[in-house]
Design a protein around this motif. Structure first.
Motif, short mmCIF file in Angstrom:
data_model
loop_
_atom_site.label_atom_id
_atom_site.label_comp_id
_atom_site.label_asym_id
_atom_site.label_seq_id
_atom_site.Cartn_x
_atom_site.Cartn_y
_atom_site.Cartn_z
N GLY A 117 1.07 -1.87 -0.17
CA GLY A 117 0.08 -0.38 0.41
C GLY A 117 0.26 1.33 0.02
O GLY A 117 0.53 1.97 0.84
N GLY A 118 2.25 1.12 -0.61
CA GLY A 118 3.06 2.28 -0.61
C GLY A 118 2.10 3.28 -0.76
O GLY A 118 0.99 3.11 -2.57
N THR A 119 2.49 4.98 -1.18
CA THR A 119 1.54 5.95 -1.94
C THR A 119 2.14 6.29 -3.22
O THR A 119 4.07 5.35 -3.36
N ARG A 120 2.07 7.32 -4.51
CA ARG A 120 2.41 7.35 -5.22
C ARG A 120 4.15 6.76 -5.84
O ARG A 120 4.59 6.82 -6.31
N SER A 186 3.69 -1.92 -16.36
CA SER A 186 2.88 -1.47 -17.00
C SER A 186 1.22 -1.50 -16.55
O SER A 186 -0.03 -0.84 -16.69
N GLN A 187 1.00 -2.75 -15.57
CA GLN A 187 0.04 -3.19 -15.51
C GLN A 187 -0.54 -2.38 -14.15
O GLN A 187 -1.70 -1.81 -14.46
N TRP A 188 0.00 -2.29 -13.65
CA TRP A 188 0.14 -0.84 -12.33
C TRP A 188 -0.31 0.74 -13.13
O TRP A 188 -1.09 1.49 -12.48
N PHE A 189 0.57 0.69 -13.74
CA PHE A 189 0.11 2.30 -14.20
C PHE A 189 -1.33 2.92 -15.00
O PHE A 189 -1.57 3.54 -14.56
N ALA A 190 -1.75 1.44 -15.81
CA ALA A 190 -3.32 1.52 -17.01
C ALA A 190 -4.09 0.83 -15.73
O ALA A 190 -4.76 1.57 -15.92
N ARG A 191 -4.23 -0.28 -14.61
CA ARG A 191 -5.59 -0.55 -14.49
C ARG A 191 -5.23 0.70 -13.18
O ARG A 191 -6.43 0.48 -12.41
N VAL A 192 -4.38 0.82 -12.48
CA VAL A 192 -4.14 1.42 -10.80
C VAL A 192 -4.12 3.14 -11.26
O VAL A 192 -5.09 3.61 -11.02
N ASP A 193 -3.11 3.45 -11.01
CA ASP A 193 -3.09 5.12 -11.94
C ASP A 193 -3.45 5.39 -12.39
O ASP A 193 -4.37 6.64 -13.07
N GLN A 194 -3.99 5.17 -13.83
CA GLN A 194 -5.08 5.27 -15.00
C GLN A 194 -6.65 4.71 -14.79
O GLN A 194 -7.07 5.46 -16.03
N GLY A 195 -6.46 4.27 -14.03
CA GLY A 195 -8.19 3.44 -13.55
C GLY A 195 -8.76 2.52 -15.15
O GLY A 195 -9.39 2.94 -15.50
N GLU A 196 -7.78 1.97 -15.83
CA GLU A 196 -8.38 1.34 -17.49
C GLU A 196 -8.79 -0.11 -17.18
O GLU A 196 -7.35 -0.93 -16.21
N THR A 197 -9.65 -0.52 -16.88
CA THR A 197 -9.80 -2.07 -16.67
C THR A 197 -9.73 -2.82 -17.83
O THR A 197 -8.96 -4.00 -17.47
#
Length: 524
Positions: A117-120, A186-197
């Motif tokens: 659960g680290g910060t961004r 890449s998946q963290w950026f897409a799904r968590v950071d950018q909210g892309e399912t």
């Protein structure tokens, strides 16, 4: 190219210091020059070893909070130079670039930082740049350079030399590491950071746990992998207490049992029996052994050679009851010593202890390969409550009928379509799975209930006064009429058919209560 390479200079830069000092001492004893960075250099010096700082090699200090330290021609030139290429050798001599024969690297803990659960800001700082660059450079030039990314391989290079076969294996392992690492980022950026399912590029990587004896059939090959990143606790992490090696089908069927059991994670003692990925008996009772006996009586023929999952620590009486027939796998959060002692007499039975039962409502993606592509969808974590039900018949359901309906509906979610489930008093009465039409599923489920009544001496079939669940709407009244013939008094289904009015009318004429959920649960 040469087979044996003697290690004269090694570059070590690791975030995980496991085994580092022992490796450093072994290399130093072979006369290897040690070059290192930051915390790695300190750990080696604290152990009394001579270490050259990377800044001494490059002529530049580490800077920008350590972001820039190994990204330098004297590092990558020493890694990428082809040793038997005259032009490369001339360039090395001209620019005073020394060869590096061994690189020992493990990467910043990006995945672990996300998991805790680290910060961004913390997550971004744990994206390694220099490490993957060195790994890829060394791996590309594996004819001359050994790249070690796994502490389990330290013993191989501790001898002070490497073979070509070893370096090739190291290189393959290294590229798998960087692919997995970049995939997680890449998946963290897409799904968590950018909210892309559904990211534009879906990176799916995993680490092989073991190869299995064979796949679904003996002529197929199979293996078990752990997904990269923070995985849900489940079968892949289970402790196998006893029994033969698990097969592909064992894992597949046991997972079906566990996914259904997860729906009853917080319920009273519950037992799920699965055969060929379909539940053949589910029951909730005041004790685990009572739940097992009730679930078993639903379809004792199919239960033979099945998979059993329980939502409570397994006890001796339940283990004794289970041992009455041949069972492939038993899945439980835990088991007491009495249960283990009972199963110890059944050497082929696999007992899997999973600790924590997964959350049925957890999110995630599931994938299915098709010819030329990959289908990806979100998990079916949809659930309904009493408040979601819409009564569509003249007769209102009783409180008990509603409870039975929700129980049947929950089980039906995990039955292959077309699915029909009869249930009464927290016990499945009959299950019809995987038929091409809903009427046949209804009839099969009723026939199984009738057979169970005859086998176990019930006064009447359990479908009498039961609730019946259909995973999708009844397209015609015939499926519902089959349920009427079986004695069901309550129907739960999604609704939404063009012939809903016809089906509702049939239910009214039969004196049934019926509710619509507005949600279907196809399972293919």
């Amino acid at each position: 190219m040469t087979d044996i390479v003697t290690i004269r200079r090694a570059l070590l830069s690791v975030s995980d210091k496991t085994g580092l000092v022992d490796l450093g001492k072994a290399l130093a004893a072979k006369g290897v020059e040690l070059v290192s960075t930051g915390g790695t250099a300190k750990a080696l010096r604290d152990a009394g070893l001579d270490v050259k700082d990377i800044s001494e090699l490059t002529g530049f200090p580490e800077m920008m909070d350590g972001r820039v330290k190994t990204l330098h021609p004297k590092v990558h030139g020493g890694l990428l130079a082809v040793r038997d290429n005259a032009e490369h050798v001339a360039s090395m001599n001209e620019h005073a670039i020394g060869a590096i024969d061994l690189v020992v690297v493990n990467l910043y803990p990006f995945v672990q930082t996300v998991a805790k659960g680290g910060t961004r800001e913390e997550i971004i700082e744990n994206i390694d740049i220099g490490g993957p660059s060195m790994v890829r450079s060394a791996a590309k030039n594996h004819d001359f350079v050994a790249i070690v990314t796994d502490p389990a391989d330290y013993a191989i290079v501790a001898s002070g030399e490497t073979t070509l076969a070893q370096r090739r294996k190291f290189a393959a392992k290294a590229y798998a590491l960087t692919a997995s690492y970049d995939g997680a980022i890449s998946q963290w950026f897409a799904r968590v950071d950018q909210g892309e399912t559904f990211p534009e590029t879906l990176a799916i990587t995993g680490a092989r746990v073991t190869e299995l004896r064979y796949g679904e059939n003996p002529h197929q090959k199979a293996a078990l992998y752990l997904p990269a990143g923070d995985a849900t606790q489940g079968l892949a992490q289970a402790v196998q207490v006893q029994g033969k090696e698990l097969s592909y089908n064992n894992y597949n069927d046991a997972d079906a049992a566990l996914e259904l059991l997860a729906e009853f994670k917080h319920a009273e003692p519950t037992v799920v029996i699965v055969k060929h990925a379909n539940p053949c008996g589910v029951a909730t009772a005041s004790t685990l052994v009572e739940a097992y006996e009730a679930a078993f009586q639903c379809d004792s023929v199919s239960a033979f050679g099945g998979i059993i999952a329980v939502n409570r620590p397994l006890d001796g009486p339940t283990a004794e009851a289970i041992s009455g027939i041949f069972t492939e796998v038993v899945v439980a959060p835990d088991a007491d010593e009495a249960a283990k002692a009972v199963f110890a007499k059944k050497k082929n039975l696999r007992l899997l202890l999973i600790g924590e039962i997964p959350d049925a409502k957890r999110e995630g993606l599931v994938a299915k390969p098709i010819a030329g592509g990959l289908l990806v969808q979100t998990r079916d974590n949809g659930a309904i409550t009493l408040d979601d039900l819409k009564v569509v018949t003249k007769r209102q359901p009783t409180s008990q009928e509603l409870q039975d309906a929700l129980f049947a509906w929950t089980v039906a979610k995990h039955v292959k379509s077309n699915a029909i489930v009869y249930a009464k008093d927290g016990v499945t009465a009959g299950i019809g799975a995987g038929q091409m039409n809903r009427r046949d599923s209804s009839r099969i489920a009723a026939a199984k209930a009738a057979e169970a009544a005859e086998t176990h001496g019930f006064a009447e079939t359990r479908t009498k006064g039961s609730a019946v669940a259909s995973d999708a709407f009844f397209p015609f009244a015939d499926g519902l009429l089959a349920a009427v013939e079986a004695g069901a008094s309550m129907v739960i289904q999604p609704g939404g058919s063009m012939r809903d009015d016809e089906v509702i009318k049939a239910a009214d004429e039969a004196g049934l209560a019926m509710v619509f959920t507005g949600m279907r649960h196809f399972r293919h």
